[in-house]
Design a protein around this motif. Sequence first.
Motif, PDB file in Angstrom:
ATOM      1  N   ASN A   1       0.838  -1.216   0.000  1.00  0.00           N
ATOM      2  CA  ASN A   1       0.000   0.000   0.000  1.00  0.00           C
ATOM      3  C   ASN A   1       0.862   1.251   0.000  1.00  0.00           C
ATOM      4  OD1 ASN A   1      -2.339  -1.552   0.048  1.00  0.00           O
ATOM      5  ND2 ASN A   1      -2.439  -1.554   2.307  1.00  0.00           N
ATOM      6  N   LEU A   2       1.936   1.232   0.786  1.00  0.00           N
ATOM      7  CA  LEU A   2       2.843   2.381   0.792  1.00  0.00           C
ATOM      8  C   LEU A   2       3.505   2.560  -0.574  1.00  0.00           C
ATOM      9  CD1 LEU A   2       4.584   1.903   4.277  1.00  0.00           C
ATOM     10  CD2 LEU A   2       2.827   3.564   3.677  1.00  0.00           C
ATOM     11  N   LEU A   3       3.816   1.446  -1.227  1.00  0.00           N
ATOM     12  CA  LEU A   3       4.413   1.540  -2.568  1.00  0.00           C
ATOM     13  C   LEU A   3       3.460   2.207  -3.541  1.00  0.00           C
ATOM     14  CD1 LEU A   3       6.581   0.857  -4.658  1.00  0.00           C
ATOM     15  CD2 LEU A   3       5.559  -1.435  -4.870  1.00  0.00           C
ATOM     16  N   GLU A   4       2.187   1.872  -3.447  1.00  0.00           N
ATOM     17  CA  GLU A   4       1.206   2.492  -4.340  1.00  0.00           C
ATOM     18  C   GLU A   4       1.149   4.000  -4.115  1.00  0.00           C
ATOM     19  OE1 GLU A   4      -2.358   0.418  -3.541  1.00  0.00           O
ATOM     20  OE2 GLU A   4      -1.776  -1.434  -4.603  1.00  0.00           O
ATOM     21  N   GLU A   5       1.186   4.440  -2.867  1.00  0.00           N
ATOM     22  CA  GLU A   5       1.182   5.879  -2.579  1.00  0.00           C
ATOM     23  C   GLU A   5       2.448   6.542  -3.104  1.00  0.00           C
ATOM     24  OE1 GLU A   5      -1.187   7.774  -1.316  1.00  0.00           O
ATOM     25  OE2 GLU A   5      -2.522   6.036  -1.237  1.00  0.00           O
ATOM     26  N   ASN A   6       3.565   5.871  -2.954  1.00  0.00           N
ATOM     27  CA  ASN A   6       4.826   6.450  -3.448  1.00  0.00           C
ATOM     28  C   ASN A   6       4.851   6.509  -4.968  1.00  0.00           C
ATOM     29  OD1 ASN A   6       5.873   6.864  -0.893  1.00  0.00           O
ATOM     30  ND2 ASN A   6       6.854   4.854  -0.794  1.00  0.00           N
ATOM     31  N   GLU A   7       4.236   5.527  -5.614  1.00  0.00           N
ATOM     32  CA  GLU A   7       4.168   5.567  -7.090  1.00  0.00           C
ATOM     33  C   GLU A   7       3.332   6.755  -7.559  1.00  0.00           C
ATOM     34  OE1 GLU A   7       4.731   0.829  -8.213  1.00  0.00           O
ATOM     35  OE2 GLU A   7       2.721   1.678  -7.988  1.00  0.00           O
ATOM     36  N   LYS A   8       2.302   7.123  -6.784  1.00  0.00           N
ATOM     37  CA  LYS A   8       1.536   8.331  -7.123  1.00  0.00           C
ATOM     38  C   LYS A   8       2.416   9.577  -7.022  1.00  0.00           C
ATOM     39  CE  LYS A   8      -2.911   6.457  -5.590  1.00  0.00           C
ATOM     40  NZ  LYS A   8      -4.029   6.599  -4.613  1.00  0.00           N
ATOM     41  N   LEU A   9       3.229   9.618  -5.958  1.00  0.00           N
ATOM     42  CA  LEU A   9       4.142  10.770  -5.797  1.00  0.00           C
ATOM     43  C   LEU A   9       5.200  10.778  -6.891  1.00  0.00           C
ATOM     44  CD1 LEU A   9       4.654  10.669  -1.918  1.00  0.00           C
ATOM     45  CD2 LEU A   9       3.356  12.357  -3.209  1.00  0.00           C
TER      46      LEU A   9
ATOM     47  N   GLU B   1       8.972  20.141  -9.456  1.00  0.00           N
ATOM     48  CA  GLU B   1       8.408  21.358  -8.860  1.00  0.00           C
ATOM     49  C   GLU B   1       7.204  21.032  -7.984  1.00  0.00           C
ATOM     50  OE1 GLU B   1       7.615  24.073 -11.973  1.00  0.00           O
ATOM     51  OE2 GLU B   1       9.738  24.439 -12.434  1.00  0.00           O
ATOM     52  N   ASN B   2       6.353  20.153  -8.474  1.00  0.00           N
ATOM     53  CA  ASN B   2       5.179  19.778  -7.680  1.00  0.00           C
ATOM     54  C   ASN B   2       5.570  18.995  -6.428  1.00  0.00           C
ATOM     55  OD1 ASN B   2       3.250  20.979  -9.361  1.00  0.00           O
ATOM     56  ND2 ASN B   2       3.232  19.202 -10.741  1.00  0.00           N
ATOM     57  N   LEU B   3       6.648  18.248  -6.547  1.00  0.00           N
ATOM     58  CA  LEU B   3       7.109  17.504  -5.362  1.00  0.00           C
ATOM     59  C   LEU B   3       7.548  18.435  -4.241  1.00  0.00           C
ATOM     60  CD1 LEU B   3       9.159  14.547  -6.907  1.00  0.00           C
ATOM     61  CD2 LEU B   3       7.040  14.386  -5.595  1.00  0.00           C
ATOM     62  N   GLN B   4       7.987  19.637  -4.622  1.00  0.00           N
ATOM     63  CA  GLN B   4       8.476  20.577  -3.610  1.00  0.00           C
ATOM     64  C   GLN B   4       7.376  21.468  -3.052  1.00  0.00           C
ATOM     65  OE1 GLN B   4      11.768  22.596  -5.536  1.00  0.00           O
ATOM     66  NE2 GLN B   4      13.225  21.048  -4.801  1.00  0.00           N
ATOM     67  N   LYS B   5       6.153  21.261  -3.530  1.00  0.00           N
ATOM     68  CA  LYS B   5       5.046  22.010  -2.965  1.00  0.00           C
ATOM     69  C   LYS B   5       4.682  21.461  -1.587  1.00  0.00           C
ATOM     70  CE  LYS B   5       3.047  23.545  -7.349  1.00  0.00           C
ATOM     71  NZ  LYS B   5       1.859  23.520  -8.236  1.00  0.00           N
ATOM     72  N   GLU B   6       3.934  22.273  -0.848  1.00  0.00           N
ATOM     73  CA  GLU B   6       3.659  21.941   0.551  1.00  0.00           C
ATOM     74  C   GLU B   6       2.870  20.639   0.696  1.00  0.00           C
ATOM     75  OE1 GLU B   6       1.511  23.919   4.501  1.00  0.00           O
ATOM     76  OE2 GLU B   6       1.580  25.008   2.577  1.00  0.00           O
ATOM     77  N   GLU B   7       1.873  20.447  -0.152  1.00  0.00           N
ATOM     78  CA  GLU B   7       1.042  19.249  -0.031  1.00  0.00           C
ATOM     79  C   GLU B   7       1.854  17.989  -0.299  1.00  0.00           C
ATOM     80  OE1 GLU B   7      -3.094  17.341  -1.861  1.00  0.00           O
ATOM     81  OE2 GLU B   7      -2.379  19.319  -2.537  1.00  0.00           O
ATOM     82  N   ALA B   8       2.675  18.039  -1.354  1.00  0.00           N
ATOM     83  CA  ALA B   8       3.507  16.870  -1.671  1.00  0.00           C
ATOM     84  C   ALA B   8       4.536  16.629  -0.568  1.00  0.00           C
ATOM     85  CB  ALA B   8       4.203  17.071  -3.017  1.00  0.00           C
TER      86      ALA B   8
ATOM     87  N   GLU C   1       6.534  13.344   3.897  1.00  0.00           N
ATOM     88  CA  GLU C   1       6.847  13.197   5.326  1.00  0.00           C
ATOM     89  C   GLU C   1       6.014  12.088   5.959  1.00  0.00           C
ATOM     90  OE1 GLU C   1       6.958  15.880   9.432  1.00  0.00           O
ATOM     91  OE2 GLU C   1       6.160  16.736   7.566  1.00  0.00           O
ATOM     92  N   ALA C   2       4.724  12.038   5.581  1.00  0.00           N
ATOM     93  CA  ALA C   2       3.856  10.981   6.122  1.00  0.00           C
ATOM     94  C   ALA C   2       4.325   9.612   5.664  1.00  0.00           C
ATOM     95  CB  ALA C   2       2.407  11.235   5.691  1.00  0.00           C
ATOM     96  N   GLN C   3       4.741   9.489   4.404  1.00  0.00           N
ATOM     97  CA  GLN C   3       5.231   8.218   3.885  1.00  0.00           C
ATOM     98  C   GLN C   3       6.510   7.792   4.612  1.00  0.00           C
ATOM     99  OE1 GLN C   3       2.411   7.062   2.332  1.00  0.00           O
ATOM    100  NE2 GLN C   3       3.816   6.126   0.856  1.00  0.00           N
ATOM    101  N   ALA C   4       7.381   8.772   4.873  1.00  0.00           N
ATOM    102  CA  ALA C   4       8.624   8.450   5.587  1.00  0.00           C
ATOM    103  C   ALA C   4       8.324   7.955   6.999  1.00  0.00           C
ATOM    104  CB  ALA C   4       9.530   9.681   5.639  1.00  0.00           C
ATOM    105  N   GLN C   5       7.361   8.575   7.651  1.00  0.00           N
ATOM    106  CA  GLN C   5       6.994   8.132   8.995  1.00  0.00           C
ATOM    107  C   GLN C   5       6.387   6.738   8.970  1.00  0.00           C
ATOM    108  OE1 GLN C   5       4.431  11.187  10.495  1.00  0.00           O
ATOM    109  NE2 GLN C   5       6.090  12.659  10.871  1.00  0.00           N
TER     110      GLN C   5
ATOM    111  N   ASP D   1      13.273  10.678   3.026  1.00  0.00           N
ATOM    112  CA  ASP D   1      13.756  11.826   3.809  1.00  0.00           C
ATOM    113  C   ASP D   1      14.578  12.759   2.935  1.00  0.00           C
ATOM    114  OD1 ASP D   1      12.525  10.974   6.117  1.00  0.00           O
ATOM    115  OD2 ASP D   1      14.280   9.875   6.842  1.00  0.00           O
ATOM    116  N   ASP D   2      15.408  12.182   2.064  1.00  0.00           N
ATOM    117  CA  ASP D   2      16.233  13.028   1.191  1.00  0.00           C
ATOM    118  C   ASP D   2      15.369  13.847   0.249  1.00  0.00           C
ATOM    119  OD1 ASP D   2      18.421  11.954   2.393  1.00  0.00           O
ATOM    120  OD2 ASP D   2      18.888  10.510   0.799  1.00  0.00           O
TER     121      ASP D   2
END
Length: 880
Positions: free
Chosen positions: A552-560, A566-573, A578-582, A642-643
């Motif tokens: 399930n986490l992999l599926e969320e990461n594939e969406k990201l 640029e979109n990855l550096q937006k606040e929502e992403a 951060e949630a995925q890392a936790q 995290d990186d």
Amino acid sequence: MSTPLLPPKIAIPESLRLQLADFRRHLWRVKIMEALEAGMIGLLVSFLLVYGLDRILPTPSWARLLILIAGVSLFGVFAPYWLHRWVWGQRRENQLARLIAMRYPGLGDRLLGVIELQDQEGNADTLSPRLREAAMQAVAVETGYRKLDQALPVQRHRRWALAVLLLATISAIAFTLTPRAGLNALERWLMPLSKTERYTFTKLENPPTYQAVAFGEAFDVELRLSPESEQRPDSASGRYGTQPAMAAALQKKLYQFTFPGQQEPGTVVFRIGDLRHEMRVEPVQRPTTENVNATITPPAYLKIPERTIDLNTGVLTAVEGSKVRIELAMSRTLSIGTFGPTRQITTEEDTEVPNQKSFDGTLELSGNFAKTPSLDISDSSFEVPFSWKDKLGLAGEPGFRIRVDAMKDAAPSSYLQGIDRQKVLLPEETVDFEVLAEDDFGVKASGIEWVGQFTRPTDEAPANGELVLGEGASEERRMLKPAAFSPAAFGITPQKLTLRAWTEDHFPERGRIYSEPVILYVLTRDEHAQMLKSRFDRQITELEDLARRELNLLEENEKLEKLDGENLQKEEAAKNLEAQAQEEAETQRRMDDLTERMEQLMKDATRNGDIDKKTLQKIAESLKSMQELSEQDVPKVQQKLDDAQEASNTPEKSEKDVYEAVEQQKKAVEKMQEAIAKANEANRRFEAGTFVNRLKKAASEQSAIVGSLKEAFERMLGEKKTKLTPSDVRRLNDNSRQQSDTASDVRWIQEDLAHYYTRTKTDTFKLILDEMRESQIDIGLEDIRTALATNYSYGAAKQSTKWAAKLNEWAKKLEGEKEEDGAGNSKGDGSSPNPEDEDFEFMLRVMKMIQQEQDLRGRTRVLEQLRRDASSPKINPAKP
């Protein structure tokens, strides 16, 4: 030349001589009287002066001495001088003539001339005797017409006599009216340097001359009239230094003064009638305790020496039956000290009347120290009030008391530390733990005790034993002893053990106090293998849950990953990253925990010895994959996530980090699936092996029923159940219950065999399943239970023997199938052994050697404990 003739001496006329002699006698009489009267006046005046001054104030000795000297000087100085002047200095006629001349100058001169003529020498030519005689006769005639008494000097003797009479009268009146005062004044007058106290009409009974008072506190002074006091004034006054005077009325022969608090020394002057009394006052601090100690003598059974403790807190705690002696170190030497009566302390919880007796008495004084006698402490608390006065007569602060709390000798406590409340183990395993024994006044001894209980009927006796771990020294309130327990070292067969620690203290006839029990399940290898299989099932289930979570986490990461940099550096992403890392960190934590439990399972499975090597190898392969996931794969995914969140990243760098995280996570998911597959394969082999163990266990339970019945055949055969002894009835009931459980286990074995065959299609398991169904073992086991219920013990034993043999036969068939499968898998088609298999077998042998060495060391520790227990003095156990 012839010498002229001297005329004869001519005496003054006899009348004149007699008149002069009478004048002299009169003069001497008056002046002697005056000298005596002057001396008497001096003495009487000095006496009355002392008497009068003493009525006003105490005449100092020096003043009385001066007065006495002045009074006596009229006798000793004035009287001699007076007599010399008027008696000795007026004894000749010419001296008298000169005295007369002072009153009658002419007559006096002529008298003086006549007196000189009688002594004048000359010849007859110059001095005519007739003329001299005529002159003398003429003066004598003239003197005869005069009263020479009028020529006497001023006469004071009458006035002085009157003064003497007056002074004597006053003195007599003083003696008559105040004889004590007169005699006292006479004594003080005659002996001015003596220490004779001044007599006053107002007398006090032992009036204080010095009083120490409390510093800065108001103080009272009581003056009591003496029964000998002649006067009783209605009021008295007292003045402290220069402060305003204080008045006090007479009440019951007492004058009571209350003076304000003072801080400087001074003198209080009291005036009561003619009495003036001085009292020196010195303000000092009240006598206080500088240190308070208590010497406690514990009861003899505790074997504790007496000790001295500091009591400056005012509270003393001692065990019942002790004796206590309280010692006070005071700031000044005491003159008197008392304690008691003691007051018992009760609480709302007290339901009985305390029987602590009351103490009171005087303190033993020695210099600045005071102490009580020994006080016995019973079963209730009490307070000891103290009071004292120092050598200055100053009392201590009121309300000083010591509280003595009577404490019961509480029961000791015992704890088992470092061991779970329930634990399973094989007989050769060793359990290490600690025994903590505590007591408020000293541990006598501590140890462990175990009681066994079989969970199935058997002819064996359950385990029962104890071990003394140590004996406490005097006042050793806490004793922590390491302990090792190995069932094999004590010859304990598989059974349920209740292990407890025990502690004894010195209290007479109390007995042992036990800890909370620890339940040890000593398992057979078959039971142990079944337990490991259950644990393995749970761990596989958790591993599968982790794999689904990671997917399930992999599926969320594939969406990201589909987002650009640029979109990855937006606040929502960024929040999603951060949630995925936790979440990945939580996965790692759970994987670490699961890996640790899998490692323990591997060790326990190796220790069992009955689990085949191929199953262990599959478990080890799965464990290796899990270790790699825990230590490498999952942490890499978290690190890349995290990186990707670093604020200093460029859009390209963030995009790259997310991509690498997804790729690494795909590998992790794949490795999880591989670990699950290896674990399931190991579990399948594990499950197949447990069928053998379960069948053997059922066979052993049937054999145990036979053994249990054989022991009682002589008593039970042919008897109705109602005629059996209670112990035999209980034996039948236990066997019947065990038979019911065994029948249930056999039904579950058949059901599990059916499911296993459905999954694996292994012919041997299908064959065994068909044989069990055809044999109708379910009905046979139920018949045994029915026979036991009606005391057909012999038939039940015969049937149990039959079915035990059949169960063992099926177990051997399955065991042969397991061995063939293991051999075939290990050697393949006859080619050379797999190096990995050889490495694993070598590792497995090393692990077993390490475990055997650990078991040996554990049993050695247990034997060492037994040796110490055997060599130590035996204590008398008092079991409940």
